[in-house]
Design a protein around this motif. Structure first.
Motif, PDB file in Angstrom:
ATOM      1  N   PHE A 181       0.822  -1.211   0.000  1.00 30.66           N
ATOM      2  CA  PHE A 181       0.000   0.000   0.000  1.00 30.66           C
ATOM      3  C   PHE A 181       0.859   1.266   0.000  1.00 30.66           C
ATOM      4  O   PHE A 181       0.609   2.194  -0.767  1.00 30.66           O
ATOM      5  CB  PHE A 181      -0.918   0.014   1.227  1.00 30.66           C
ATOM      6  N   VAL A 182       1.866   1.295   0.846  1.00 31.42           N
ATOM      7  CA  VAL A 182       2.657   2.525   1.021  1.00 31.42           C
ATOM      8  C   VAL A 182       3.456   2.871  -0.228  1.00 31.42           C
ATOM      9  O   VAL A 182       3.559   4.040  -0.603  1.00 31.42           O
ATOM     10  CB  VAL A 182       3.598   2.382   2.235  1.00 31.42           C
ATOM     11  N   TYR A 183       4.014   1.864  -0.871  1.00 31.95           N
ATOM     12  CA  TYR A 183       4.878   2.128  -2.017  1.00 31.95           C
ATOM     13  C   TYR A 183       4.138   2.107  -3.347  1.00 31.95           C
ATOM     14  O   TYR A 183       4.744   2.168  -4.413  1.00 31.95           O
ATOM     15  CB  TYR A 183       6.050   1.142  -2.042  1.00 31.95           C
ATOM     16  N   ARG A 184       2.821   1.996  -3.284  1.00 32.56           N
ATOM     17  CA  ARG A 184       2.039   2.076  -4.507  1.00 32.56           C
ATOM     18  C   ARG A 184       1.810   3.542  -4.841  1.00 32.56           C
ATOM     19  O   ARG A 184       1.300   4.304  -4.026  1.00 32.56           O
ATOM     20  CB  ARG A 184       0.688   1.365  -4.334  1.00 32.56           C
ATOM     21  N   GLU A 185       2.202   3.949  -6.018  1.00 33.64           N
ATOM     22  CA  GLU A 185       2.152   5.354  -6.415  1.00 33.64           C
ATOM     23  C   GLU A 185       1.153   5.525  -7.550  1.00 33.64           C
ATOM     24  O   GLU A 185       1.260   4.897  -8.597  1.00 33.64           O
ATOM     25  CB  GLU A 185       3.544   5.796  -6.877  1.00 33.64           C
ATOM     26  N   LYS A 186       0.161   6.376  -7.333  1.00 31.87           N
ATOM     27  CA  LYS A 186      -0.804   6.711  -8.376  1.00 31.87           C
ATOM     28  C   LYS A 186      -0.642   8.189  -8.667  1.00 31.87           C
ATOM     29  O   LYS A 186      -0.752   9.010  -7.752  1.00 31.87           O
ATOM     30  CB  LYS A 186      -2.231   6.436  -7.912  1.00 31.87           C
ATOM     31  N   GLU A 187      -0.400   8.530  -9.908  1.00 35.51           N
ATOM     32  CA  GLU A 187      -0.187   9.940 -10.201  1.00 35.51           C
ATOM     33  C   GLU A 187      -0.605  10.282 -11.631  1.00 35.51           C
ATOM     34  O   GLU A 187      -0.691   9.417 -12.497  1.00 35.51           O
ATOM     35  CB  GLU A 187       1.280  10.317  -9.981  1.00 35.51           C
ATOM     36  N   ARG A 188      -0.858  11.548 -11.819  1.00 32.61           N
ATOM     37  CA  ARG A 188      -1.083  12.106 -13.144  1.00 32.61           C
ATOM     38  C   ARG A 188      -0.005  13.143 -13.415  1.00 32.61           C
ATOM     39  O   ARG A 188       0.388  13.887 -12.514  1.00 32.61           O
ATOM     40  CB  ARG A 188      -2.461  12.781 -13.216  1.00 32.61           C
ATOM     41  N   LYS A 189       0.451  13.167 -14.644  1.00 35.75           N
ATOM     42  CA  LYS A 189       1.486  14.139 -15.032  1.00 35.75           C
ATOM     43  C   LYS A 189       0.942  15.006 -16.160  1.00 35.75           C
ATOM     44  O   LYS A 189       0.313  14.503 -17.102  1.00 35.75           O
ATOM     45  CB  LYS A 189       2.762  13.429 -15.480  1.00 35.75           C
ATOM     46  N   PHE A 190       1.210  16.314 -16.055  1.00 34.97           N
ATOM     47  CA  PHE A 190       0.749  17.288 -17.039  1.00 34.97           C
ATOM     48  C   PHE A 190       1.921  18.112 -17.549  1.00 34.97           C
ATOM     49  O   PHE A 190       2.819  18.484 -16.794  1.00 34.97           O
ATOM     50  CB  PHE A 190      -0.305  18.220 -16.417  1.00 34.97           C
TER      51      PHE A 190
ATOM     52  N   ASP B 189      -2.472  16.635 -20.384  1.00 35.99           N
ATOM     53  CA  ASP B 189      -2.259  15.371 -19.681  1.00 35.99           C
ATOM     54  C   ASP B 189      -1.298  14.489 -20.488  1.00 35.99           C
ATOM     55  O   ASP B 189      -1.598  14.089 -21.615  1.00 35.99           O
ATOM     56  CB  ASP B 189      -3.594  14.656 -19.479  1.00 35.99           C
ATOM     57  N   VAL B 190      -0.134  14.199 -19.922  1.00 33.79           N
ATOM     58  CA  VAL B 190       0.854  13.346 -20.596  1.00 33.79           C
ATOM     59  C   VAL B 190       1.174  12.108 -19.736  1.00 33.79           C
ATOM     60  O   VAL B 190       2.229  11.495 -19.884  1.00 33.79           O
ATOM     61  CB  VAL B 190       2.152  14.132 -20.920  1.00 33.79           C
ATOM     62  N   THR B 191       0.238  11.745 -18.865  1.00 31.04           N
ATOM     63  CA  THR B 191       0.461  10.607 -17.969  1.00 31.04           C
ATOM     64  C   THR B 191       0.801   9.340 -18.745  1.00 31.04           C
ATOM     65  O   THR B 191       1.682   8.575 -18.338  1.00 31.04           O
ATOM     66  CB  THR B 191      -0.792  10.352 -17.111  1.00 31.04           C
TER      67      THR B 191
END
Length: 357
Positions: free
Chosen positions: A196-205, A331-333
């Protein structure tokens, strides 16, 4: 934005205290820990056999207080976790622990709490059950580590089995046997939490320019890549802090592990990295308290500006509105050319393809 809650439970002397100490050391401010409601209350609550006669009514009255306290603690510590931008909340015991102490079990719990089992299960992303010494090594069972404990060995064994029965219906219930000793228990708990802690969810713009607002003081980040493949191994320096980290997974949903290392180690590794990135980072928060990282790249990547937002739950990744100050954001995710390791190895992409003149 929801933050997952993980319950640590189990019968008496299962290693929870040691596991929680290890979690604090391993994950630091990435997690928030909810203290055990029963232990907190027992510090000032009249005890059976000491202050009052031990009877069924005492159990019911006390567990009613435990349930209401647990609900209040979870609510407030979740608020703390959001304010601190923690990735996970750990509950030292959860609501269903009361079932093991109530004379009518589930029925009595539902009456006192007003909750059905499914409603309780939905509150928690994972339940980790640490086996009690009472069942795996009964000769070691005693009062060590908890002066408020009043259970006999037989009661401890009954509690262990009752807690297994109470929680085992949870879809993500994990049993950690105690036979391997405390070190084994801690290792298994940390492994479960890491998911859980090291799971990274992100959006990049991609941004055409820096946002026209007060960005505050930026901080210099330099990072070099030791391994560049489907996974990446990198060293990074943020201000005076130096780390080594690994990233794996897809563009949106990834696993990220990072540990601090001495500056001398960073220097020795960084000088041998042929693929490097340098940027100034500004950290902002929007009105929903989401954390935004605005990166202004320099050196060979001069002219590139990006914004990243990290999320906790899947719905928040796709259904949101950009802050009004992110004018012209693209959005360039899902575009791999804007991954840092790609920028480090292949250089600046043609930005004219993304912005009209």
């Amino acid at each position: 934005m929801s933050i997952p809650v993980v319950v640590l439970t189990g019968g008496p002397q299962g290693g929870k205290t040691s596991a929680l100490d290890a979690i604090r050391q391993e994950f630091a401010d990435k997690v928030v820990i909810i203290p055990e409601a029963a232990t907190t209350l027992l510090a000032s609550y009249p005890l059976p056999g000491r202050d009052l006669e031990r009877n069924e009514q005492w159990l019911v009255d006390f567990q009613k207080l435990v349930i209401s306290t647990q609900i209040a603690l979870e609510k407030k510590w979740l608020e703390v976790a959001r304010a601190r931008h923690a990735r996970l909340v750990i509950a030292d015991r959860g609501l269903l622990d009361s079932i093991a102490y109530l004379p009518d079990g589930v029925k009595h719990f539902m009456s006192l709490s007003g909750l059905a089992l499914d409603q309780v299960y939905e509150r928690y992303a994972l339940v980790v059950h640490l086996e009690s010494v009472a069942t795996c090594a009964p000769e070691k069972f005693g009062k060590i580590g908890n002066a408020a404990r009043y259970e006999t060995l037989e009661e401890g064994q009954a509690l262990e089995l009752a807690l297994r029965e109470a929680w085992s219906g949870h879809p993500n219930w994990v049993f950690v046997p105690g036979a391997g000793g405390v070190a084994s228990v801690i290792s298994q708990v940390v492994d479960q939490i890491s998911e859980f802690v090291y799971r990274e969810k992100e959006r990049k713009f991609l941004l055409p320019k820096l946002p026209d607002i007060n960005l505050g003081q930026g901080i210099l980040i330099v990072q070099g890549y030791i391994v560049v493949s489907d996974s990446e191994l990198r060293v990074r320096k943020i201000g005076s802090e130096t780390t080594i980290g690994i990233k794996t997974g897809e563009l949106v949903d990834r696993q990220e592990w990072e540990k601090r290392i001495p500056k001398a180690f960073f220097d020795a590794l960084y000088v041998n990295c042929s693929a490097r990135v340098s940027k100034i980072r500004y950290v902002l928060h929007d009105q929903l308290r989401r954390k935004w990282e605005i990166d202004q790249y320099n050196r060979d990547l001069e002219g590139l500006i990006t914004a990243e937002c990290e999320y906790v739950d899947d719905d928040d990744v796709t259904s949101f509105e950009l802050p009004e100050w992110l004018v012209g954001a693209i959005d360039v995710t899902e575009d791999p050319v804007f991954k840092n390791k790609t920028l480090a190895t292949q250089g600046l992409p043609d930005l004219s393809k993304y912005f009209s003149s």
